[in-house]
Design a protein around this motif. Structure first.
Motif, PDB file in Angstrom:
ATOM      1  N   SER A 181     -58.557  70.899  -6.156  1.00 15.07           N
ATOM      2  CA  SER A 181     -58.366  72.583  -6.261  1.00 15.07           C
ATOM      3  C   SER A 181     -58.129  72.931  -4.625  1.00 15.07           C
ATOM      4  O   SER A 181     -57.984  72.176  -3.826  1.00 15.07           O
ATOM      5  N   PRO A 182     -57.742  73.978  -4.461  1.00 20.07           N
ATOM      6  CA  PRO A 182     -57.304  74.495  -2.785  1.00 20.07           C
ATOM      7  C   PRO A 182     -59.153  74.009  -2.340  1.00 20.07           C
ATOM      8  O   PRO A 182     -58.906  74.100  -0.962  1.00 20.07           O
ATOM      9  N   LEU A 183     -59.787  74.379  -2.524  1.00 22.73           N
ATOM     10  CA  LEU A 183     -61.197  74.680  -2.049  1.00 22.73           C
ATOM     11  C   LEU A 183     -60.858  73.316  -1.540  1.00 22.73           C
ATOM     12  O   LEU A 183     -61.536  72.578  -0.519  1.00 22.73           O
ATOM     13  N   LEU A 184     -60.713  72.106  -2.171  1.00 28.23           N
ATOM     14  CA  LEU A 184     -60.970  70.403  -1.835  1.00 28.23           C
ATOM     15  C   LEU A 184     -59.898  70.336  -0.641  1.00 28.23           C
ATOM     16  O   LEU A 184     -60.261  69.421  -0.325  1.00 28.23           O
ATOM     17  N   LEU A 185     -58.709  70.817  -0.853  1.00 24.17           N
ATOM     18  CA  LEU A 185     -57.778  71.058  -0.529  1.00 24.17           C
ATOM     19  C   LEU A 185     -57.473  71.276   1.071  1.00 24.17           C
ATOM     20  O   LEU A 185     -57.867  70.454   1.800  1.00 24.17           O
ATOM     21  N   ALA A 186     -58.650  72.470   0.686  1.00 24.74           N
ATOM     22  CA  ALA A 186     -58.477  72.783   2.297  1.00 24.74           C
ATOM     23  C   ALA A 186     -59.989  71.980   3.212  1.00 24.74           C
ATOM     24  O   ALA A 186     -60.007  72.205   4.518  1.00 24.74           O
ATOM     25  N   LEU A 187     -60.153  71.723   2.670  1.00 22.73           N
ATOM     26  CA  LEU A 187     -61.562  70.437   3.734  1.00 22.73           C
ATOM     27  C   LEU A 187     -61.303  69.135   3.889  1.00 22.73           C
ATOM     28  O   LEU A 187     -61.541  68.541   4.460  1.00 22.73           O
ATOM     29  N   GLY A 188     -60.431  68.491   3.208  1.00 21.59           N
ATOM     30  CA  GLY A 188     -59.660  67.798   3.452  1.00 21.59           C
ATOM     31  C   GLY A 188     -60.112  66.178   2.538  1.00 21.59           C
ATOM     32  O   GLY A 188     -60.153  65.081   3.264  1.00 21.59           O
ATOM     33  N   MET A 189     -60.188  66.569   1.694  1.00 25.57           N
ATOM     34  CA  MET A 189     -61.131  65.368   0.725  1.00 25.57           C
ATOM     35  C   MET A 189     -59.889  65.093  -0.297  1.00 25.57           C
ATOM     36  O   MET A 189     -59.873  63.765  -1.124  1.00 25.57           O
ATOM     37  N   ALA A 190     -58.721  65.168  -0.153  1.00 21.78           N
ATOM     38  CA  ALA A 190     -57.393  64.629  -0.590  1.00 21.78           C
ATOM     39  C   ALA A 190     -56.551  63.713   0.206  1.00 21.78           C
ATOM     40  O   ALA A 190     -56.360  62.610  -0.231  1.00 21.78           O
ATOM     41  N   CYS A 191     -57.356  63.407   1.466  1.00 23.42           N
ATOM     42  CA  CYS A 191     -56.672  62.806   2.165  1.00 23.42           C
ATOM     43  C   CYS A 191     -56.874  61.070   2.119  1.00 23.42           C
ATOM     44  O   CYS A 191     -57.939  60.613   1.784  1.00 23.42           O
ATOM     45  N   ASP A 192     -55.459  60.715   2.172  1.00 26.51           N
ATOM     46  CA  ASP A 192     -56.132  59.306   2.029  1.00 26.51           C
ATOM     47  C   ASP A 192     -55.945  58.477   0.235  1.00 26.51           C
ATOM     48  O   ASP A 192     -55.943  58.075   0.355  1.00 26.51           O
ATOM     49  N   TRP A 193     -55.856  59.480  -0.108  1.00 28.06           N
ATOM     50  CA  TRP A 193     -56.649  59.720  -2.176  1.00 28.06           C
ATOM     51  C   TRP A 193     -55.723  58.497  -2.827  1.00 28.06           C
ATOM     52  O   TRP A 193     -54.442  58.708  -2.349  1.00 28.06           O
ATOM     53  N   PRO A 194     -55.710  57.904  -3.702  1.00 29.27           N
ATOM     54  CA  PRO A 194     -57.532  57.341  -4.221  1.00 29.27           C
ATOM     55  C   PRO A 194     -58.237  56.025  -3.293  1.00 29.27           C
ATOM     56  O   PRO A 194     -58.940  55.546  -3.605  1.00 29.27           O
ATOM     57  N   GLU A 195     -57.597  55.854  -1.827  1.00 36.54           N
ATOM     58  CA  GLU A 195     -58.259  54.538  -1.380  1.00 36.54           C
ATOM     59  C   GLU A 195     -59.871  54.914  -0.869  1.00 36.54           C
ATOM     60  O   GLU A 195     -59.798  56.114  -0.772  1.00 36.54           O
ATOM     61  N   ALA A 196     -60.016  54.249  -1.194  1.00 36.74           N
ATOM     62  CA  ALA A 196     -61.592  54.708  -1.459  1.00 36.74           C
ATOM     63  C   ALA A 196     -62.398  54.702  -1.829  1.00 36.74           C
ATOM     64  O   ALA A 196     -63.592  55.590  -1.437  1.00 36.74           O
ATOM     65  N   ARG A 197     -61.740  55.307  -2.973  1.00 33.58           N
ATOM     66  CA  ARG A 197     -62.615  56.494  -3.926  1.00 33.58           C
ATOM     67  C   ARG A 197     -62.738  55.298  -5.399  1.00 33.58           C
ATOM     68  O   ARG A 197     -62.444  54.814  -5.756  1.00 33.58           O
TER      69      ARG A 197
END
Ligand code: ADP
Ligand code: MG
Length: 376
Positions: free
Chosen positions: A204-220
């Motif tokens: 979702s653009p809301l989550l992308l904008a706050l950096g939530m996809a950074c390094d996905w899927p590491e450490a999730r």
């Protein structure tokens, strides 16, 4: 004090931002699982022009300085509107953000949480014995019940982007295994999402904008490093919310003990309670809710008003971006802050009972207008 979030009277919902953009620009298609907003950053020379030789700001604003104001407001700038809810429009980068950007965040907290002032103290009561009833929500309507809270270790960054420490040694019936996103196939991952056991991919653009996809899927993993480091969830089929809340309390107590035994502290202070990425979750971080079948109420014009009066909110059953299908809703407490945990679960228990009664009246063709008070 009215703690139900109010939309401004002149508020007009904007179309969903992802659909406003031309297809080539949509974050999910152009940068799947990457951190779209970092491309705009001043202080990451690899991703943006190195301006350090040109202006003092760029020299001083190094990554070591931590989260910057542009990170805080990025999600609200990139996503001005949402089809179903009034969004918060900002996120914190760590515990310190709530101090450093106090002048901004205090006002946002006050606005969003119905006048919660900087001098107020967070209220807590997790004792399941104080919950009245809640073990008998009618299973003909209530498909499942859930309570969750969120927490993050002290001195950590939000949203989490790397490094997962996982609770490995819960005892008794809470014992289990950590399931990392990387350890399952794409199809298994989707199945876990569909079964409501795993958070959705950060598209979702809301989550992308706050950096939530950074390094996905590491450490999730389940349920580690979504928007906050740890989400503690208790859920089961049908309507025994008392049992769900009791298990939630026992699990949370065990996790806190485990944290302490490893000398970890959770981000918490007496004013804000649990300190979290999104100001909407602050304090109890508690969301208690049911998946509930209300096909008649769904068509009733006063349904939104009734929910507001009960301090409840509704969504579709697959997250904030979804609408109800077949009259089945996710109904949960609208507030996180200003009430204790037990008070919030009690609102859901009492409110859901009333919604079921109204649904039954509508099934029998009876009017329910007198159940809706004229004024709050
Ligand atoms: P939260 O932020 O509280 O975790 P989300 O809307 O992100 O809530 O939902 C996370 C997942 O939990 C979704 O798959 C959602 O359908 C599921 N979920 C929430 N409440 C219930 C419930 N009462 N029963 C089953 N699944 C639920
Ligand atoms: Mg969520």
């Amino acid at each position: 004090m009215d703690l139900v979030p109010e939309l401004p009277t002149d508020w007009v919902p904007l179309p969903h931002p992802a659909t406003c953009l031309p297809p080539a620009c949509r974050p999910a298609t152009t940068t799947p699982f990457s951190n779209s907003h970092n491309t705009l950053k001043l202080h990451f020379p690899a991703e943006f022009s190195d301006l350090r030789g040109h202006n003092h700001m760029a020299k001083v604003l190094t990554p070591e300085l931590g989260f910057a104001l542009d990170d805080t407001i990025q999600t609200g700038v990139d996503n001005p509107g949402h089809p179903y809810i009034m969004t918060v429009g900002c996120t914190a980068g760590d515990e310190e953000s709530y101090d450093v950007f106090k002048e901004l965040l205090d006002h946002i907290i006050e606005d969003q949480h119905g006048g919660y002032q900087p001098s107020y103290e967070h209220k807590t009561n997790l004792n399941p014995d104080n919950l009245q009833g809640g073990d008998d929500l009618d299973p003909n309507y209530v498909l499942s019940s859930r309570v969750r809270t969120v927490a993050a270790p002290a001195a950590s960054a939000s949203p989490p982007t790397a490094a997962a420490g996982t609770p490995s040694s819960l005892g008794g019936h809470l014992a289990g295994q950590y399931c990392a996103v990387k350890s399952v196939t794409e199809a298994e991952q989707q199945q876990l999402i569909d079964y409501h056991f795993l958070f959705d991919k950060p598209v979702s653009p809301l989550l992308l904008a706050l950096g939530m996809a950074c390094d996905w899927p590491e450490a999730r993993g389940i349920w580690i490093n979504e928007e906050d480091h740890l989400q503690v969830i208790s859920m089961q089929k049908r309507g025994n919310m008392k049992e769900v809340f009791t298990r939630f309390y026992n699990g949370l107590t065990q996790i806190e003990t485990l944290f302490k035994s490893k000398n970890y502290e959770v981000m918490w202070n007496p004013h804000l309670g649990y300190i979290l990425t999104c100001p909407s979750n602050l304090s109890t971080g508690l969301r208690s809710g049911v998946h509930i079948k209300l096909p008649h109420l769904d068509k009733h014009e006063k349904f939104p008003e009734v929910l507001k009066w009960l301090r409840l909110q509704k969504q579709g059953t697959s997250g904030v971006d979804t609408a109800a299908v077949g009259g089945i809703f996710y109904v949960f407490n609208a507030n996180r802050l200003g009430f204790s945990e037990v008070e919030l679960v009690q609102m859901v228990v009492d409110g859901v009972k009333l919604l079921i009664k109204m649904e039954q009246w509508l099934e029998q063709g009876q009017a329910t207008d007198d159940l809706v008070p004229a004024q709050k």
